[in-house]
Design an enzyme around this catalytic site. Structure first.
Site, PDB file in Angstrom:
ATOM      1  CD  GLU A   1      44.406  86.868  14.648  1.00 53.14           C
ATOM      2  OE1 GLU A   1      43.811  85.965  15.267  1.00 53.14           O
ATOM      3  OE2 GLU A   1      44.295  88.075  14.914  1.00 53.14           O
ATOM      4  CB  ILE A   2      48.998  90.042   8.361  1.00 58.66           C
ATOM      5  CG1 ILE A   2      49.679  90.476   9.668  1.00 58.66           C
ATOM      6  CG2 ILE A   2      48.955  91.204   7.386  1.00 58.66           C
ATOM      7  CD1 ILE A   2      51.117  90.939   9.492  1.00 58.66           C
TER       8      ILE A   2
END
Length: 849
Positions: free
Chosen positions: A435-436
């Site tokens: 999810e970065i």
């Protein structure tokens, strides 16, 4: 010539400033050793987490005293091997510092020739506080890096989030389902290894080309020799033998042997075939006497061709796993570590999780990037049981530094784990992080989680440059070097490496993978799963509480209230309890008390995940993956898990088992729209039969019915029945009716389902009278249930640990249902009928309202 090993198992520990030593268990950690020595209370009980945050502010020391066989001292090699040190550790042997470790995720080897002595060796390991170690790095950087799940306030750190500076399991610092216990200790084995002559330090079976006709392989062996010698390498697999003459020089050399296997038995994932495995043995043999084996090494692997398929199509681009030429619809969940204290996870607990996945008809688990590169047994069990693995590198929901020392550590960590795991056939792909990319959203100024707006343009430029250095350059380079045939995906979720805002995933992107959290975080309805669909749904989820027996392991009666201090302490997602209650007000009737609320929360979670899974499978082959969040828990807590911390199946796990069956009927529709029935198949063969659709009253009476022959091809989904919902109902009251569907082939029911045209909150349920009869000849493990009126969400409960073949199911009058109790075997093998469960307690939804 010898290759021998001595495991160091007798340890003691103390605080670095303390005088007294205490017994320690290695592998272990400071928290578990303190607990075993009764120096701290149970960390998981009530609100004890808050009282134990002092532990990570101290430094700790471990010590072992051991002897070395005299003959080992004279051999060519003598090494201390540390498979896992958590995390900042200075290691001393006989008062000589031999190692300074700084990465939990890799092993370390140290040559101790000249330092080891025959008797009384003292090995000391000093663990520096990971929190105090990294505070100066934060201060030197001058600004905080985003780390949304670092619960620094619980740790007494205020807003100082230091987790991103340590190559240590991120979830140790807290998460929205886990506590903050920042551990230190020896978390994997420590041993002494001696050798002389030569040894094989690594064996990699590279699978260059795999077909049903032949497997083209390259055996790549790293061989260390203490001097020049002529030998030959022999490779064995079953009855087949290959050999290669070699001249070894002093040092390490890498040799390659090309081999071919005719008509190999292929490795298949669960549902597609057998996960066949081969054992390859590499031997170094004396040229003068071929029977004299100087060194050997074994590798167990499965032969398969696996690839991530991303090909342009009329919608965007595909995203799916292909196994041996067959497109796989991925059915599974996200896996987190099974405990906050990693060495508490026994082999049985690993087996229980994997067997639960197999029993639930899964074929994939995602090892999520905020935990650990799992222990060998996890991957071995996935290999043996045909579970594909989506493997994240250990980065999640944070931005990370990019200095030279940090990048060097990451490179070594990645290389170590790729080499350790690359022979496992289960691993389908490697993913850079969780999810970065979507959180930062570099190419959309107003996108992401709002991180960018906290920084200057110079800081933002540096942070994105550091991100690209790790996830777009370093990690794919290391994957190519050490596992050249493996797929790499930079971040999950993500669309592509497009270099513009189209790179970032949305809730319905037409390529890449998606994490859809509109249901839960944004309050979207369960029906939203039908429209927020992508090519591969790698995260989505909904929370529930554990059952009462599990809750009472960490709480007392006075805590049994939704907003009590203890319930809030065991709910890490801020407004989580209120979200569960808010959705319940929309979908379910009000529970009569707190134990009933626990049950209803599980029913609600199962209903949400059923809606999601069915929506994903109906959209096949556009959508080719459904991995819900999450499989398991690391402590007893209200969370998204289907298995609670103690391994007990929630209602969700039973729904997953039904929804992930190879062939299912899926009903979509409510008042005001169409009633659509889909036949969905993951079978390699076409499926056909007689479809029966019935509108039933809740007392079992049939109002009307339809019947037709239907079928679909292999690996596909098709709508096989459709009518306006109002036409199905006519004058019937939807609050007092259920649609029952089944598919039969030659009188055998292949699959069936029930569907309601209104939400449970509107159903007019009467209290059922359910009878249960033990089946003769079942040795007390099989039972048949019947009811006089519809029994919604029937819950069977016993005092024994195990599962039922089905549970949390609907029981229709006149349609008996037989279930079997399957015990949780202590060996953790497959669930099997075992001891009779004794009294079976039966409850349904009307008992809870």
């Amino acid at each position: 010539m010898a290759n021998t090993t001595l495991t160091l198992s007798e340890w003691q520990f103390r605080g670095l400033e303390e005088e007294n030593w205490y017994p320690a268990v290695v592998p272990g950690c400071v928290h578990t050793d303190l607990l075993r020595n009764q120096r701290i209370p149970d960390p998981f009980y009530r609100t004890n987490e808050r009282e134990l945050q002092w532990i990570d502010k101290q430094s700790w020391e471990y010590q072992a005293i051991f002897d070395v066989p005299a003959e080992w001292i004279e051999e060519s090699g003598l090494e201390l091997v540390f498979d896992g040190l958590d995390t900042y550790a200075d290691v001393y042997l006989n008062e000589h510092r031999i190692l300074s470790a700084d990465n939990m995720f890799r092993g370390w080897r140290v040559d101790v020739r000249g330092l080891a002595q025959p008797t009384g060796n003292v090995l000391r390991i000093q663990f520096r506080s990971p929190v105090l170690e990294d505070l100066p790095k934060l201060e030197k950087l001058g600004y905080a890096l985003p780390a949304s799940n670092d619960q620094s306030e619980i740790g007494g750190m205020g807003d100082k989030k230091v987790s991103v500076f340590a190559r240590k399991a991120p979830y140790h610092y807290g998460w929205d389902w886990g506590p903050r216990f920042v551990t230190s200790g020896i978390w994997r084995e420590v041993r002494l290894e001696s050798w002389s002559g030569c040894r094989i330090t690594d064996l990699y079976i590279r699978q260059r080309e795999i077909t049903a006709e032949a497997a083209q392989l390259t055996a790549i062996a790293d061989i260390q020799s203490d001097g020049p010698k002529d030998v030959f390498l022999r490779l064995l697999a079953g009855a087949q033998v290959w050999s290669l003459p070699l001249h070894l020089e002093e040092g390490v050399q890498t040799v390659r042997l090309e081999v071919s296997l005719d008509h190999p038995e292929l490795w298949w994932c669960n549902g597609l075939g057998e996960p066949s495995m081969y054992t390859f043995t590499a031997e170094i043999c004396d040229v003068a006497d071929g029977r004299d084996v100087l060194a050997e090494r074994h590798v167990r692997t499965g032969l398969r061709r696996v690839r991530l398929v991303q090909e342009p199509d009329s919608f965007g681009a595909s995203f799916y796993i292909e196994l041996n030429g067959v497109p796989v619809f991925a059915k599974g969940a996200n896996h987190i570590p099974n405990d906050s204290f990693l060495t508490e996870v026994t082999s049985e607990r690993y087996r229980h999780e994997i067997m639960s996945a197999v029993e639930s008809n899964m074929n994939m688990l995602r090892v999520w990037g905020g935990g650990i590169y799992e222990n060998d047994i996890f991957y071995e069990l996935c290999d043996e049981n045909g579970l594909l693995v989506w493997q994240d590198f250990m980065f999640a929901c944070s931005m990370y530094p990019g200095d030279k020392a940090f990048l060097t550590s990451i490179r070594e960590e990645a290389a170590y784990n790729l080499r350790r795991l690359r022979n496992h056939p289960c691993i389908a792909l490697w993913c850079g992080n969780n999810e970065i990319d979507t959180a930062w959203s570099q190419y959309n100024e107003n996108g992401g989680w709002g991180w960018k707006k906290q920084y200057t343009s110079t800081q933002r430029e540096q942070m994105w440059s550091d991100y690209e250095a790790v996830f777009h350059r370093l990690l794919p380079e290391v994957v190519t070097e050490h596992a050249p045939d493996a797929a790499y995906w930079p971040s999950s979720p993500m669309v592509s490496l497009g270099g513009d805002e189209k790179q970032h995933a949305t809730s319905n992107s037409a390529q890449g993978d998606i994490h859809y959290w509109g249901v839960w975080h944004s309050g979207d309805s369960f029906e939203s799963y039908n429209v927020n669909l992508g090519r591969f749904m790698s995260e989505y989820g909904f929370q529930s509480f554990p059952e009462l027996d599990s809750v009472l392991r960490y709480a007392v009666q006075e805590d049994l209230e939704l907003e009590s201090e203890v319930m809030r302490a065991h709910q890490k997602n801020g407004a989580g309890n209120r979200i569960i209650k808010g959705y319940m007000d929309r979908y379910l009737k009000d529970p009569k008390d707190f134990p009933s609320f626990l049950y209803m929360s599980q029913v609600q979670q199962a209903l949400a995940m059923k809606a999601a899974i069915h929506a994903h499978r109906r959209k096949k082959p556009y959508c080719m993956g459904s991995l819900y969040w999450q499989m398991n828990d690391c402590w007893p807590v209200a969370s998204w898990a289907g298995l609670d911390y103690y391994g007990r199946w929630k209602a969700l796990q039973y729904e997953v088992k039904r929804s992930f069956q190879d062939v299912i009927l899926s009903v979509d529709g409510s008042i005001g729209g169409y009633l659509d029935i889909y036949l969905i198949s993951d079978s390699p063969k076409p499926v056909s039969g007689q479809l029966t659709v019935e509108l039933l009253e809740l007392d079992g009476g049939c109002l009307r019915s339809w019947s037709a022959p239907v079928g679909v091809g292999s690996h596909t989904s098709g709508r096989v029945f459709t009518l306006p919902a109002n036409q199905v109902l006519e004058a019937a009251d939807p609050r007092k009716a259920v649609v029952a569907v089944k598919l039969e082939e030659q009188g055998k029911v292949l699959c069936s389902a029930e569907h309601y045209l209104v939400r449970d909150r509107e159903l007019e349920l009467a209290a059922p009278h359910i009878t249960i009869t033990e089946e003769s000849g079942s040795d007390g493990t099989c039972f048949t249930l019947q009811t006089d009126v519809l029994a919604r969400q029937v819950w069977l409960k016993t005092g024994e640990e195990g599962i039922f073949s089905d549970n949390f199911f609907d029981l229709i009058p006149g349609r008996p249902k037989t279930v079997q109790f399957l015990e949780r075997p202590p060996t953790g093998k497959r669930f099997v009928p075992g001891h009779p469960p004794g009294r079976v307690r039966i409850q349904s939804m009307t008992d809870m309202i």
